[in-house]
Write a protein that holds these residues in place. Structure first.
Motif, mmCIF file in Angstrom:
data_model
loop_
_atom_site.group_PDB
_atom_site.id
_atom_site.type_symbol
_atom_site.label_atom_id
_atom_site.label_comp_id
_atom_site.label_asym_id
_atom_site.label_seq_id
_atom_site.Cartn_x
_atom_site.Cartn_y
_atom_site.Cartn_z
ATOM 1 N N GLN A 161 0.833 -1.076 0.036
ATOM 2 C CA GLN A 161 0.054 -0.036 0.096
ATOM 3 C C GLN A 161 0.973 1.436 0.125
ATOM 4 O OE1 GLN A 161 -2.566 0.986 3.299
ATOM 5 N NE2 GLN A 161 -4.349 0.691 2.221
ATOM 6 N N CYS A 162 0.474 2.275 -0.711
ATOM 7 C CA CYS A 162 1.115 3.567 -0.701
ATOM 8 C C CYS A 162 -0.012 4.441 -0.665
ATOM 9 C CB CYS A 162 1.780 3.599 -2.118
ATOM 10 S SG CYS A 162 3.335 2.871 -2.074
ATOM 11 N N SER A 163 0.224 5.844 -0.416
ATOM 12 C CA SER A 163 -0.752 6.997 -0.556
ATOM 13 C C SER A 163 -0.745 7.506 -1.844
ATOM 14 C CB SER A 163 -0.549 7.837 0.650
ATOM 15 O OG SER A 163 0.732 8.347 0.492
ATOM 16 N N GLY A 164 -1.684 8.434 -1.973
ATOM 17 C CA GLY A 164 -1.704 9.089 -3.324
ATOM 18 C C GLY A 164 -2.599 10.346 -3.147
ATOM 19 N N THR A 165 -2.659 11.392 -3.782
ATOM 20 C CA THR A 165 -3.574 12.612 -3.652
ATOM 21 C C THR A 165 -4.332 12.681 -5.183
ATOM 22 O OG1 THR A 165 -1.663 13.527 -2.468
ATOM 23 C CG2 THR A 165 -3.316 15.193 -3.309
ATOM 24 N N VAL A 166 -5.549 13.045 -4.846
ATOM 25 C CA VAL A 166 -6.336 13.191 -6.036
ATOM 26 C C VAL A 166 -6.062 14.708 -6.491
ATOM 27 C CG1 VAL A 166 -8.798 13.453 -6.969
ATOM 28 C CG2 VAL A 166 -7.956 11.676 -5.138
ATOM 29 N N ILE A 167 -5.665 14.743 -7.839
ATOM 30 C CA ILE A 167 -5.242 16.122 -8.204
ATOM 31 C C ILE A 167 -6.228 16.652 -9.310
ATOM 32 C CG2 ILE A 167 -2.899 15.971 -7.427
ATOM 33 C CD1 ILE A 167 -2.244 15.655 -10.448
ATOM 34 N N ALA A 168 -7.273 15.518 -9.946
ATOM 35 C CA ALA A 168 -7.939 16.005 -10.526
ATOM 36 C C ALA A 168 -9.113 14.944 -10.740
ATOM 37 C CB ALA A 168 -7.610 16.163 -12.223
ATOM 38 N N ALA A 169 -10.286 15.057 -11.139
ATOM 39 C CA ALA A 169 -11.551 14.259 -10.773
ATOM 40 C C ALA A 169 -11.175 12.677 -11.144
ATOM 41 C CB ALA A 169 -12.543 14.681 -11.797
ATOM 42 N N ARG A 170 -10.210 12.489 -12.361
ATOM 43 C CA ARG A 170 -9.788 11.187 -12.812
ATOM 44 C C ARG A 170 -8.251 10.755 -12.522
ATOM 45 N NH1 ARG A 170 -11.265 11.084 -18.262
ATOM 46 N NH2 ARG A 170 -10.042 8.890 -18.153
ATOM 47 N N TRP A 171 -7.432 11.917 -11.799
ATOM 48 C CA TRP A 171 -6.084 11.703 -11.630
ATOM 49 C C TRP A 171 -5.626 11.739 -10.467
ATOM 50 C CZ3 TRP A 171 -3.021 10.517 -15.757
ATOM 51 C CH2 TRP A 171 -3.656 10.471 -17.141
ATOM 52 N N VAL A 172 -4.563 10.770 -10.019
ATOM 53 C CA VAL A 172 -4.060 10.765 -8.664
ATOM 54 C C VAL A 172 -2.436 10.795 -8.805
ATOM 55 C CG1 VAL A 172 -3.653 9.030 -6.917
ATOM 56 C CG2 VAL A 172 -5.828 9.190 -7.905
ATOM 57 N N LEU A 173 -1.918 11.668 -7.861
ATOM 58 C CA LEU A 173 -0.341 11.711 -8.044
ATOM 59 C C LEU A 173 0.090 10.854 -6.994
ATOM 60 C CD1 LEU A 173 2.289 13.237 -8.954
ATOM 61 C CD2 LEU A 173 1.497 15.150 -7.015
ATOM 62 N N THR A 174 0.775 9.936 -7.076
ATOM 63 C CA THR A 174 1.800 9.179 -6.265
ATOM 64 C C THR A 174 2.940 9.001 -6.689
ATOM 65 O OG1 THR A 174 1.204 6.910 -4.803
ATOM 66 C CG2 THR A 174 1.288 6.793 -7.488
ATOM 67 N N ALA A 175 3.727 8.012 -5.775
ATOM 68 C CA ALA A 175 5.122 8.047 -6.028
ATOM 69 C C ALA A 175 5.493 6.965 -6.938
ATOM 70 C CB ALA A 175 5.927 7.235 -4.684
ATOM 71 N N ALA A 176 6.615 7.238 -7.962
ATOM 72 C CA ALA A 176 6.833 6.209 -8.888
ATOM 73 C C ALA A 176 7.164 5.024 -8.274
ATOM 74 C CB ALA A 176 7.809 6.929 -9.717
ATOM 75 N N HIS A 177 7.651 4.843 -7.264
ATOM 76 C CA HIS A 177 8.219 3.669 -6.747
ATOM 77 C C HIS A 177 7.158 2.611 -6.411
ATOM 78 C CE1 HIS A 177 8.103 5.661 -2.825
ATOM 79 N NE2 HIS A 177 7.751 4.442 -2.347
ATOM 80 N N CYS A 178 5.933 3.430 -6.279
ATOM 81 C CA CYS A 178 4.693 2.453 -5.852
ATOM 82 C C CYS A 178 4.242 1.829 -7.056
ATOM 83 C CB CYS A 178 3.949 3.402 -5.259
ATOM 84 S SG CYS A 178 4.222 3.883 -3.426
ATOM 85 N N VAL A 179 4.278 2.235 -8.226
ATOM 86 C CA VAL A 179 3.650 1.910 -9.394
ATOM 87 C C VAL A 179 4.473 1.606 -10.432
ATOM 88 C CG1 VAL A 179 1.535 3.185 -8.869
ATOM 89 C CG2 VAL A 179 3.136 4.203 -10.154
ATOM 90 N N ASP A 180 5.851 1.620 -10.662
ATOM 91 C CA ASP A 180 6.635 1.426 -11.608
ATOM 92 C C ASP A 180 6.688 -0.142 -12.184
ATOM 93 O OD1 ASP A 180 8.226 0.449 -9.532
ATOM 94 O OD2 ASP A 180 10.101 1.652 -10.243
ATOM 95 N N LYS A 181 6.589 -0.918 -11.354
ATOM 96 C CA LYS A 181 6.635 -2.263 -11.655
ATOM 97 C C LYS A 181 5.131 -2.777 -12.410
ATOM 98 C CE LYS A 181 9.990 -3.817 -8.550
ATOM 99 N NZ LYS A 181 10.273 -2.386 -7.953
ATOM 100 N N ASP A 182 4.264 -1.974 -11.923
ATOM 101 C CA ASP A 182 2.790 -2.144 -12.703
ATOM 102 C C ASP A 182 2.375 -1.337 -13.627
ATOM 103 O OD1 ASP A 182 2.215 -4.068 -10.780
ATOM 104 O OD2 ASP A 182 1.783 -2.372 -9.210
ATOM 105 N N VAL A 183 3.288 -0.507 -14.535
ATOM 106 C CA VAL A 183 3.148 0.408 -15.573
ATOM 107 C C VAL A 183 2.613 -0.434 -16.857
ATOM 108 C CG1 VAL A 183 4.189 1.754 -17.065
ATOM 109 C CG2 VAL A 183 4.632 2.137 -15.067
ATOM 110 N N THR A 184 3.050 -1.672 -16.894
ATOM 111 C CA THR A 184 2.521 -2.443 -18.164
ATOM 112 C C THR A 184 1.079 -2.947 -18.132
ATOM 113 O OG1 THR A 184 3.967 -4.294 -17.523
ATOM 114 C CG2 THR A 184 4.865 -2.735 -18.912
#
Length: 142
Positions: free
Chosen positions: A64-87
């Motif tokens: 689990q990581c945290s994220g911040t909603v910056i637009a209705a459909r967009w979340v800003l989070t840390a790259a190290h949390c999601v870089d393995k799931d990009v594909t």
């Protein structure tokens, strides 16, 4: 001379009280099994309703990581949390106190090199629709 002795005595008492409080906190944290590195100093439970832009980001390759909603459909989070799931963004779930959502796209900062010490540890996560119960926060807001 008497005034100086009184000031020294007051400082000594303050130091002794501070030392006792510190030692007491250390003993209590030891007995409670809480190490200072994992303790939140001065924290208190937060009501999720006060932070409608906060979400959790979960995936199969991390817990689990945290994220911040910056637009209705967009979340800003840390790259190290999601870089393995990009594909395969379907491995990710974004959750708020009011519900959860899948992910349609992950965009990693182009300068992210896998080392958080180098900076650029940022990623954008796109949701298929706005997540219920969340409101975006203005990027750059305090």
């Amino acid at each position: 001379m008497k005034g100086g002795n009184v000031r020294i005595l007051r400082r000594s008492r303050r130091w002794a009280v501070g030392a006792l409080l510190g030692a007491g906190a250390l003993v209590i944290s030891f007995l409670a099994g809480v190490t200072p590195a994992s303790a939140i100093v001065g924290g208190s439970p937060a009501n999720p309703a006060f932070f409608p832009y906060f979400v959790t980001v979960s995936g199969r390759t991390f817990s689990q990581c945290s994220g911040t909603v910056i637009a209705a459909r967009w979340v800003l989070t840390a790259a190290h949390c999601v870089d393995k799931d990009v594909t395969d963004p379907s491995l990710l779930t974004i959750s708020s106190s009011a519900g959860s959502s899948g992910v349609t796209q992950v965009i990693i900062h182009p300068l992210w090199d896998g080392n958080s010490d180098d900076g650029h540890d940022l990623a954008l996560v796109e949701l298929p629709a706005a997540l219920p119960g969340t409101l975006p926060i203005q990027v750059g807001a305090p």
